[in-house]
Write a protein that holds these residues in place. Structure first.
Motif, PDB file in Angstrom:
ATOM      1  N   PRO A 110       0.148  43.494 -36.430  1.00 46.66           N
ATOM      2  CA  PRO A 110      -0.950  42.676 -36.956  1.00 46.66           C
ATOM      3  C   PRO A 110      -2.003  42.445 -35.874  1.00 46.66           C
ATOM      4  N   PHE A 111      -3.258  42.554 -36.273  1.00 44.25           N
ATOM      5  CA  PHE A 111      -4.359  42.437 -35.317  1.00 44.25           C
ATOM      6  C   PHE A 111      -5.495  41.667 -35.997  1.00 44.25           C
ATOM      7  N   GLY A 112      -5.410  40.321 -35.951  1.00 45.98           N
ATOM      8  CA  GLY A 112      -6.415  39.499 -36.592  1.00 45.98           C
ATOM      9  C   GLY A 112      -6.411  39.717 -38.098  1.00 45.98           C
ATOM     10  N   PRO A 113      -7.573  40.014 -38.686  1.00 46.25           N
ATOM     11  CA  PRO A 113      -7.626  40.263 -40.148  1.00 46.25           C
ATOM     12  C   PRO A 113      -7.184  41.665 -40.534  1.00 46.25           C
ATOM     13  N   HIS A 114      -6.719  42.456 -39.555  1.00 45.93           N
ATOM     14  CA  HIS A 114      -6.329  43.836 -39.823  1.00 45.93           C
ATOM     15  C   HIS A 114      -4.862  44.054 -39.494  1.00 45.93           C
ATOM     16  N   LEU A 115      -4.341  45.144 -40.033  1.00 50.25           N
ATOM     17  CA  LEU A 115      -2.959  45.540 -39.801  1.00 50.25           C
ATOM     18  C   LEU A 115      -2.950  46.995 -39.361  1.00 50.25           C
ATOM     19  N   ILE A 116      -2.426  47.232 -38.145  1.00 48.91           N
ATOM     20  CA  ILE A 116      -2.384  48.579 -37.587  1.00 48.91           C
ATOM     21  C   ILE A 116      -0.996  49.158 -37.834  1.00 48.91           C
ATOM     22  N   SER A 117      -0.952  50.419 -38.238  1.00 49.61           N
ATOM     23  CA  SER A 117       0.332  51.065 -38.511  1.00 49.61           C
ATOM     24  C   SER A 117       0.280  52.511 -38.052  1.00 49.61           C
ATOM     25  N   ILE A 118       1.437  52.997 -37.633  1.00 51.11           N
ATOM     26  CA  ILE A 118       1.608  54.390 -37.191  1.00 51.11           C
ATOM     27  C   ILE A 118       2.790  54.967 -37.943  1.00 51.11           C
ATOM     28  N   ASP A 119       2.633  56.163 -38.493  1.00 52.50           N
ATOM     29  CA  ASP A 119       3.734  56.807 -39.194  1.00 52.50           C
ATOM     30  C   ASP A 119       4.305  57.929 -38.333  1.00 52.50           C
ATOM     31  N   GLU A 120       5.351  58.563 -38.829  1.00 53.76           N
ATOM     32  CA  GLU A 120       6.021  59.610 -38.065  1.00 53.76           C
ATOM     33  C   GLU A 120       5.187  60.878 -37.947  1.00 53.76           C
ATOM     34  N   ALA A 121       4.131  60.989 -38.745  1.00 53.13           N
ATOM     35  CA  ALA A 121       3.203  62.121 -38.606  1.00 53.13           C
ATOM     36  C   ALA A 121       2.123  61.847 -37.566  1.00 53.13           C
ATOM     37  N   ASN A 122       2.272  60.752 -36.820  1.00 53.43           N
ATOM     38  CA  ASN A 122       1.338  60.380 -35.741  1.00 53.43           C
ATOM     39  C   ASN A 122      -0.045  60.025 -36.286  1.00 53.43           C
ATOM     40  N   CYS A 123      -0.075  59.484 -37.482  1.00 52.15           N
ATOM     41  CA  CYS A 123      -1.330  59.067 -38.105  1.00 52.15           C
ATOM     42  C   CYS A 123      -1.433  57.543 -38.021  1.00 52.15           C
ATOM     43  N   MET A 124      -2.525  57.059 -37.437  1.00 45.32           N
ATOM     44  CA  MET A 124      -2.759  55.625 -37.323  1.00 45.32           C
ATOM     45  C   MET A 124      -3.738  55.179 -38.404  1.00 45.32           C
ATOM     46  N   LYS A 125      -3.370  54.122 -39.123  1.00 45.87           N
ATOM     47  CA  LYS A 125      -4.235  53.544 -40.146  1.00 45.87           C
ATOM     48  C   LYS A 125      -4.394  52.058 -39.862  1.00 45.87           C
ATOM     49  N   VAL A 126      -5.606  51.559 -40.091  1.00 47.43           N
ATOM     50  CA  VAL A 126      -5.915  50.140 -39.936  1.00 47.43           C
ATOM     51  C   VAL A 126      -6.282  49.614 -41.322  1.00 47.43           C
ATOM     52  N   PHE A 127      -5.481  48.656 -41.832  1.00 44.34           N
ATOM     53  CA  PHE A 127      -5.690  48.093 -43.161  1.00 44.34           C
ATOM     54  C   PHE A 127      -6.365  46.731 -43.049  1.00 44.34           C
ATOM     55  N   ASP A 128      -7.215  46.447 -44.021  1.00 42.13           N
ATOM     56  CA  ASP A 128      -7.716  45.087 -44.200  1.00 42.13           C
ATOM     57  C   ASP A 128      -6.640  44.295 -44.935  1.00 42.13           C
ATOM     58  N   ILE A 129      -6.168  43.208 -44.327  1.00 44.43           N
ATOM     59  CA  ILE A 129      -5.005  42.509 -44.857  1.00 44.43           C
ATOM     60  C   ILE A 129      -5.286  41.927 -46.230  1.00 44.43           C
ATOM     61  N   LYS A 130      -6.436  41.311 -46.426  1.00 39.62           N
ATOM     62  CA  LYS A 130      -6.721  40.661 -47.706  1.00 39.62           C
ATOM     63  C   LYS A 130      -7.076  41.677 -48.790  1.00 39.62           C
ATOM     64  N   GLU A 131      -7.905  42.657 -48.431  1.00 38.86           N
ATOM     65  CA  GLU A 131      -8.380  43.603 -49.444  1.00 38.86           C
ATOM     66  C   GLU A 131      -7.415  44.750 -49.692  1.00 38.86           C
ATOM     67  N   GLU A 132      -6.419  44.952 -48.793  1.00 32.92           N
ATOM     68  CA  GLU A 132      -5.449  46.045 -48.891  1.00 32.92           C
ATOM     69  C   GLU A 132      -6.125  47.416 -48.810  1.00 32.92           C
ATOM     70  N   SER A 133      -7.303  47.463 -48.229  1.00 31.48           N
ATOM     71  CA  SER A 133      -8.048  48.719 -48.099  1.00 31.48           C
ATOM     72  C   SER A 133      -7.907  49.256 -46.683  1.00 31.48           C
ATOM     73  N   ILE A 134      -8.139  50.554 -46.526  1.00 31.32           N
ATOM     74  CA  ILE A 134      -8.050  51.203 -45.209  1.00 31.32           C
ATOM     75  C   ILE A 134      -9.373  51.013 -44.480  1.00 31.32           C
ATOM     76  N   PHE A 135      -9.315  50.347 -43.339  1.00 31.99           N
ATOM     77  CA  PHE A 135     -10.507  50.097 -42.541  1.00 31.99           C
ATOM     78  C   PHE A 135     -10.828  51.258 -41.612  1.00 31.99           C
ATOM     79  N   MET A 136      -9.788  51.867 -41.049  1.00 32.38           N
ATOM     80  CA  MET A 136      -9.992  52.977 -40.121  1.00 32.38           C
ATOM     81  C   MET A 136      -8.766  53.871 -40.156  1.00 32.38           C
ATOM     82  N   GLU A 137      -8.965  55.137 -39.872  1.00 34.25           N
ATOM     83  CA  GLU A 137      -7.870  56.103 -39.862  1.00 34.25           C
ATOM     84  C   GLU A 137      -8.077  57.064 -38.709  1.00 34.25           C
ATOM     85  N   GLN A 138      -6.998  57.329 -37.955  1.00 34.59           N
ATOM     86  CA  GLN A 138      -7.093  58.218 -36.804  1.00 34.59           C
ATOM     87  C   GLN A 138      -5.772  58.973 -36.684  1.00 34.59           C
TER      88      GLN A 138
END
Length: 892
Positions: A110-138
């Motif tokens: 958790p990072f403020g209003p966002h949620l950072i996650s990493i999967d086993e495919a080495n893909c990082m996604k940043v979600f907006d916690i309230k809107e459940e939308s993807i803010f950034m993807e790398q």
């Protein structure tokens, strides 16, 4: 829709003994509670414990798969299962679901209003916690940079530090989605990243055992430490003002480092028997919490003289799957569970707060306790394979005996002291390769009888641990082959032994005899035995997957059950010896009705049950299963509902397949959770009267009608001691209605004729507002309005209205007749029965002399009397009928 097939007798209730898995726990301080809550994963669920007393507070809903990682902030607990992330409130309410990953999630942060996650495919996604939308993807290239750790350095706005398997570190700005700086690394995988209390400093744990305190601003290493107790798996800093760093290792050790002197300050060896997966020091407190894959959660306090920590509280279960379960007390609240981790646990079926661990079996309990290296301790005994207990003498001496795989020694345990006993029971002469195979503790709790693979049967005293004899003749052999079972009866008169030589022998218990007094030749080889001492029935599990039931009093075979298709693992009787319950490697649990010798219930499970035990009260069936760390409880449905058990032909019906009980009540899967629109459901209102034939009481308080008959007593009691003084100039008040709510008396006779030519207004007449409304009543609806008006008045106001109806008080005979007709209407409607009686009693008490002199009032009163007699006669008949029925039932 056809009903889903299920068991006729048992229903999955819950599971005991799960505390933690390999997933690090989450600590959240709840300001409103003033307590830190700890969330631990237990497979597809997570538990929430209170840090003050380690009490289980809640259990989450079921996830589609096992939880892979967890995190938390001030508002939510985040869990990852398969490709999705779930946000929970209050430990059990699902609020958000974050989707988008194409591979299982391994890290969430958790990072403020966002949620950072990493999967086993080495893909990082940043979600907006309230809107459940993807803010950034790398997406990172796994060959050059595979993410292994996350952290947010304090005072670094919108920036995170990412560690990799290659050893490099990246400082990333999430707001601008730009890479700010690359740290070259130290040539080893980064396992843990943890910000230090000092600004710009981060602790970096490497796979080679190095721990670095690195300054991010200048990209310089301040100091480094070498961890010699395994790879660092967790790291934290004390947050109560003491410069100490604490690390946990994969070997289960915890090390405390003095940052000022840059040395090891203290260490706790074998704090866990597995990897220390989670470690966190609590804010502003000298406390530390750890969890491990050994199914334990522990709270430590820093109060040792050398600055180290000692264990304050713990919650733990079996670190390896238990293979034995046994109810140990007559109340059915506690049971014993033992297994491959060589330990015995006491589990409470009412609350897990009372669960206790009796420790691990050791050749020398005191030496193992001093060494505190349980996992690598050579004194630890092999797994427990047999267990027997009797609580008759539990306060005086040991009450539990156990056997260990490949060992001839029998260990004793004290249920009262919650620890391993001091006795090691061994036969006087031991041949090489001798192994104890079966045992039983007598009903009195004084002796334990043990059978061995060489055919010997020995008897020992539980209090002293001394050898008290053997059974058998030449070379102390009771059987020519290994013992498969040994049992005793209720009165300690007989010992029954079953051997691999297909013989069942009966011995006199008191004296060591050379020959049995009776021998039975069995048609099949026996694999195990179970005796119900109260009924004198002995069950034999045969190697041909059948069960033979023998009456030990007559030494005859009374029943035989066929139905299992694989090896029988365990057998249990119910408390009344009516049912025989068995489990097998074919993943089924069968219930056999002993009087009719038929199969009455069968169900299949995902994993075969290794052991089972029926509660002495008959309400629970406890089972253990292969590969599962918990003890599963099944509720007996026949205690709460009526059912007829019919014989079952296993070959003719489909065996129902059930799920294992869970830690929480069964709910729909998370994927199926959604909003269901049921529309505006009308609120249910109870009818005023169920039937016109019945007498209905009012909903008024008792004081509103009972005090009408005792108003004179109430007035004397409430009379003020000092006389009331009238003020010189009283303020103006609007007239109010005497009721529970403040209402002004603005009521007028709206039904009157507005065309009257009288110069005197009607408001100046002597009748009250209620009297005017009552005198105008002509229909039943008008009477109903007057009754509702009376219900709003207090007892004193009702008395004033009744008194004012007399002609000498300003009323009229017509108003009095109308009041009697109102009571007659109440009695005929069978409503407000007690109110009508109290109003009539008050009216007669007040106006009895005047009514006796007025013929019209007497005639109306006779009509009311006849109506009241009919109502009372109906009520009296019903009361007398019920009294007669109750009396007849008592005399039966």
């Amino acid at each position: 829709m056809p009903e889903k097939p299920t068991s006729r007798i048992f229903h999955g209730s819950r599971v005991l003994g799960y505390v933690s898995t390999h997933v690090p726990f989450v600590a959240r301080f709840i300001k409103r509670r003033g307590e830190t809550l700890l969330c631990t994963s237990v497979g597809k669920w997570f538990h929430t414990y209170g840090c003050d007393k380690f009490r289980l507070l809640s259990v989450s809903g079921e996830h589609p798969g096992p939880i892979t990682c967890m995190a938390g902030d001030n508002y939510h607990v985040y869990t990852a299962s398969e490709n999705n992330i779930y946000a929970w409130r209050r430990g059990c309410e699902l609020k958000h679901v974050y989707k988008g990953h194409q591979a299982p999630v391994k890290i969430i942060y958790p990072f403020g209003p966002h949620l950072i996650s990493i999967d086993e495919a080495n893909c990082m996604k940043v979600f907006d916690i309230k809107e459940e939308s993807i803010f950034m993807e790398q997406t990172f290239d796994g060959k050059s940079f595979e993410v292994t750790a996350f952290c947010h350095p304090p005072t670094y706005m919108n920036k995170i530090l990412i560690g990799s398997q290659q050893g490099q570190l990246l400082l990333w700005n999430l707001r601008t989605s730009k890479l700010l700086y690359t740290f070259k690394g130290w040539g080893s995988t980064v396992t843990v990243l943890e910000p230090a209390p000092a600004v710009d400093v981060v602790a970096i744990a490497l796979a080679n055992g190095k721990i670095l305190l690195h300054n991010l601003l200048y990209d310089q290493t301040i100091t480094d430490f070498t961890h010699d107790w395994g790879q660092v798996s967790s790291l934290s800093f004390r947050m109560d003002g003491v410069p100490v760093m604490v690390t946990g290792s994969t070997d289960g050790h915890i090390v405390m480092w003095d940052l000022e002197e840059r040395r090891v300050m203290s260490q706790i060896e074998s704090a866990h028997s597995g990897t220390v997966n989670g470690l966190q020091c609590l804010m502003s407190e000298p406390l530390m919490v750890t969890n491990s894959e050994d199914n334990s959660l522990k709270l430590w306090i820093f109060d040792m003289p050398d600055g180290g920590a000692r264990l304050l509280r713990k919650r733990e279960g079996h670190s390896r799957p238990p293979t034995l379960v046994h109810y140990c007390d007559p109340t059915g609240e506690n049971l014993l569970a033992a297994g491959r981790d060589s330990s015995i646990h006491i589990m409470n079926t009412v609350t897990e707060t009372f669960n206790k661990s009796m420790g691990r079996a050791s050749h020398n309990r005191k030496a193992s306790k001093r060494k505190k290296r349980l996992e690598k301790d050579n004194l630890i005994l092999p797994p427990i394979v047999k267990l027997s207990s009797c609580m008759q003498r539990d306060k005086q001496w040991d009450s539990i005996a156990s056997l260990h795989a490949g060992k001839f020694v029998c260990t004793t345990w004290s249920y009262n002291k919650i620890r391993m006993g001091d006795h090691k029971l061994k036969p006087p002469q031991i041949d090489k390769g001798t192994v104890a195979t079966c045992l039983t503790v007598t009903h009195c709790g004084n002796f334990v009888v043990i059978g061995y693979n060489n055919g010997q049967v020995h008897k020992f005293n539980m209090q002293s641990g001394l050898h008290r004899g053997h059974y058998g003749g030449e070379k102390h052999l009771a059987h020519k082959k290994a013992l498969r079972g040994v049992e005793t009866d209720l009165c300690n008169q007989r010992v029954i032994t079953a051997g691999a030589d297909d013989r069942l022998k009966f011995w006199h218990f008191k004296s060591s005899t050379t020959a049995p007094y009776h021998v039975m030749h069995l048609e099949e080889s026996v694999s195990m035995t179970k005796c119900h001492r109260e009924s004198g029935l002995l069950a034999l599990a045969n190697e041909d997957f059948s069960i033979t039931l023998i009456d030990i009093d007559t030494t005859t075979v009374v029943r035989k059950f066929d139905g299992h298709r694989s090896k029988i693992n365990d057998i249990a009787f119910d408390s009344q010896s009516r049912w025989l319950i068995s489990c097998s490697n074919d993943c089924t649990i069968c219930t056999w009705d002993i009087p009719t010798a038929t199969l009455v219930d069968i169900f299949e499970l995902p994993d075969p049950a290794s052991s089972l035990s029926m509660s002495p009260t008959g309400d629970w069936l406890a089972t253990t299963h292969r590969g599962e760390l918990g003890v599963f409880l099944w509720a007996n449905k026949l205690l709460h509902q009526r059912a007829f058990l019919k014989p079952i032909d296993r070959d003719a019906v489909a065996v129902p397949r059930l799920r294992l009980p869970t830690a929480a009540p069964e709910k729909p899967d998370i994927e199926d959770i959604g909003t269901i629109d049921i529309g505006d459901e009308p609120e249910y209102k109870s009818p005023e009267q169920i039937s016109a034939e019945l007498i209905t009481l009012s909903d008024q308080p008792t004081s509103r009608w009972l005090n009408l008959l005792h108003l004179d007593v109430v007035k004397r009691r409430n009379k003020p001691k000092t006389p009331f003084t009238v003020p010189k100039s009283a303020p103006f008040f609007l007239p109010t209605i005497p009721s529970l709510e403040l209402e002004f008396d603005l009521e007028k006779d709206k039904d009157g004729d507005d065309t009257t030519k009288m110069l005197i207004p009607e408001d100046l007449t002597t009748l009250t507002a209620f009297g005017k409304k009552l005198s105008a009543c002509q229909t039943e609806e008008n009477y109903v309005k007057c009754i509702e008006k009376l219900k709003t008045l207090s007892p004193a106001a009702i008395e004033a209205e009744v008194v004012s109806m007399a002609p000498d008080a300003g009323g009229t005979v017509e108003v009095m007749k109308q009041f009697l007709l109102l009571i007659d209407a109440m009695l005929k409607s069978n409503k407000d029965f007690e109110l009508a009686q109290s109003y009539l009693s008050l009216f007669l008490k007040t106006h009895a002399p005047f009514i006796s002199q007025n013929r019209d009032l007497r005639n109306v009163l006779e009509t009311v009397e006849a109506t009241a007699a009919v109502s009372w006669s109906r009520l009296q008949n019903l009361l007398l009928y019920n009294i007669c029925v109750v009396k007849a039932l008592k005399d039966m």
